[in-house]
Design a protein around this motif. Sequence first.
Motif, PDB file in Angstrom:
ATOM      1  N   ILE A  29       0.852  -1.189   0.000  1.00  0.00           N
ATOM      2  CA  ILE A  29       0.000   0.000   0.000  1.00  0.00           C
ATOM      3  C   ILE A  29       0.887   1.239   0.000  1.00  0.00           C
ATOM      4  N   MET A  30       0.531   2.208  -0.834  1.00  0.00           N
ATOM      5  CA  MET A  30       1.288   3.447  -0.909  1.00  0.00           C
ATOM      6  C   MET A  30       0.895   4.365   0.243  1.00  0.00           C
ATOM      7  N   GLY A  31       1.854   4.725   1.033  1.00  0.00           N
ATOM      8  CA  GLY A  31       1.688   5.739   2.058  1.00  0.00           C
ATOM      9  C   GLY A  31       2.927   6.612   2.013  1.00  0.00           C
ATOM     10  N   ALA A  32       2.788   7.830   1.551  1.00  0.00           N
ATOM     11  CA  ALA A  32       3.951   8.683   1.316  1.00  0.00           C
ATOM     12  C   ALA A  32       4.774   8.904   2.583  1.00  0.00           C
ATOM     13  N   SER A  33       4.118   9.117   3.716  1.00  0.00           N
ATOM     14  CA  SER A  33       4.878   9.349   4.951  1.00  0.00           C
ATOM     15  C   SER A  33       5.614   8.094   5.388  1.00  0.00           C
ATOM     16  N   GLY A  34       5.012   6.930   5.193  1.00  0.00           N
ATOM     17  CA  GLY A  34       5.686   5.680   5.535  1.00  0.00           C
ATOM     18  C   GLY A  34       6.874   5.419   4.634  1.00  0.00           C
ATOM     19  N   ILE A  35       6.729   5.753   3.365  1.00  0.00           N
ATOM     20  CA  ILE A  35       7.829   5.576   2.422  1.00  0.00           C
ATOM     21  C   ILE A  35       8.970   6.526   2.767  1.00  0.00           C
ATOM     22  N   LEU A  36       8.655   7.789   3.005  1.00  0.00           N
ATOM     23  CA  LEU A  36       9.683   8.762   3.372  1.00  0.00           C
ATOM     24  C   LEU A  36      10.309   8.411   4.712  1.00  0.00           C
ATOM     25  N   GLY A  37       9.476   8.027   5.680  1.00  0.00           N
ATOM     26  CA  GLY A  37      10.002   7.621   6.983  1.00  0.00           C
ATOM     27  C   GLY A  37      10.893   6.399   6.877  1.00  0.00           C
ATOM     28  N   ARG A  45      15.383   1.281   0.401  1.00  0.00           N
ATOM     29  CA  ARG A  45      15.111   0.403  -0.717  1.00  0.00           C
ATOM     30  C   ARG A  45      14.936   1.236  -1.970  1.00  0.00           C
ATOM     31  N   ARG A  46      15.323   0.676  -3.080  1.00  0.00           N
ATOM     32  CA  ARG A  46      15.339   1.422  -4.325  1.00  0.00           C
ATOM     33  C   ARG A  46      13.970   1.974  -4.701  1.00  0.00           C
ATOM     34  N   GLU A  47      12.903   1.183  -4.523  1.00  0.00           N
ATOM     35  CA  GLU A  47      11.581   1.667  -4.936  1.00  0.00           C
ATOM     36  C   GLU A  47      11.121   2.841  -4.085  1.00  0.00           C
ATOM     37  N   LYS A  48      11.545   2.878  -2.826  1.00  0.00           N
ATOM     38  CA  LYS A  48      11.194   4.022  -1.972  1.00  0.00           C
ATOM     39  C   LYS A  48      11.889   5.289  -2.466  1.00  0.00           C
ATOM     40  N   LEU A  49      13.146   5.156  -2.796  1.00  0.00           N
ATOM     41  CA  LEU A  49      13.902   6.301  -3.283  1.00  0.00           C
ATOM     42  C   LEU A  49      13.335   6.807  -4.611  1.00  0.00           C
ATOM     43  N   VAL A  50      13.007   5.901  -5.512  1.00  0.00           N
ATOM     44  CA  VAL A  50      12.429   6.278  -6.807  1.00  0.00           C
ATOM     45  C   VAL A  50      11.088   6.969  -6.594  1.00  0.00           C
ATOM     46  N   PHE A  51      10.276   6.464  -5.669  1.00  0.00           N
ATOM     47  CA  PHE A  51       8.973   7.067  -5.388  1.00  0.00           C
ATOM     48  C   PHE A  51       9.143   8.502  -4.887  1.00  0.00           C
ATOM     49  N   VAL A  52      10.039   8.710  -3.919  1.00  0.00           N
ATOM     50  CA  VAL A  52      10.251  10.056  -3.370  1.00  0.00           C
ATOM     51  C   VAL A  52      10.821  10.991  -4.432  1.00  0.00           C
ATOM     52  N   LEU A  53      11.745  10.509  -5.240  1.00  0.00           N
ATOM     53  CA  LEU A  53      12.283  11.342  -6.321  1.00  0.00           C
ATOM     54  C   LEU A  53      11.193  11.718  -7.322  1.00  0.00           C
ATOM     55  N   GLY A  54      10.257  10.797  -7.583  1.00  0.00           N
ATOM     56  CA  GLY A  54       9.128  11.103  -8.455  1.00  0.00           C
ATOM     57  C   GLY A  54       8.206  12.147  -7.856  1.00  0.00           C
ATOM     58  N   LEU A  55       7.977  12.071  -6.536  1.00  0.00           N
ATOM     59  CA  LEU A  55       7.137  13.068  -5.863  1.00  0.00           C
ATOM     60  C   LEU A  55       7.735  14.468  -5.955  1.00  0.00           C
TER      61      LEU A  55
END
Length: 139
Positions: A29-37, A45-55
């Motif tokens: 499940i996508m949760g931006a604060s959980g991914i950033l945290g 993890r690579r997908e977290k970094l890619v997600f934040v860079l996309g944001l």
Amino acid sequence: MNPDWIWGLCGGILIGCGAALYLLGNGRIMGASGILGGLIDGPARREKLVFVLGLIGMPLIMSRLMSEQPQTHLTENLGLLVVAGLLVGIGTRLANGCTSGHGVCGISRFSLRGIVATLIYIGAGAAVLALFRHGLGVI
């Protein structure tokens, strides 16, 4: 007719598509604060970094491509922005999630926890806005 609501609709569609793609690609499940945290607290993890860079990157790319910039009505008060950002970060930790996790993904899964959390943070946001705008005249 004022077309500003179209920008909100487009943003909502993009957030929903991003949540669906994140779920399909990662099974989570996508949760931006959980991914950033997770980037700050845990293993990066690579997908977290890619997600934040996309944001961060996509709004910058879109602002360069668009001929007309939508009005944000963002305050010029940098201190207010910093305090607001810190309060949002603290709130997401206290609520174990943010608007993308509870609001977008939780409500779409009919999660009672997500629905209750969304009602609480929308209500709290409205109350704080009313207090700061009409009571204190800050905003």
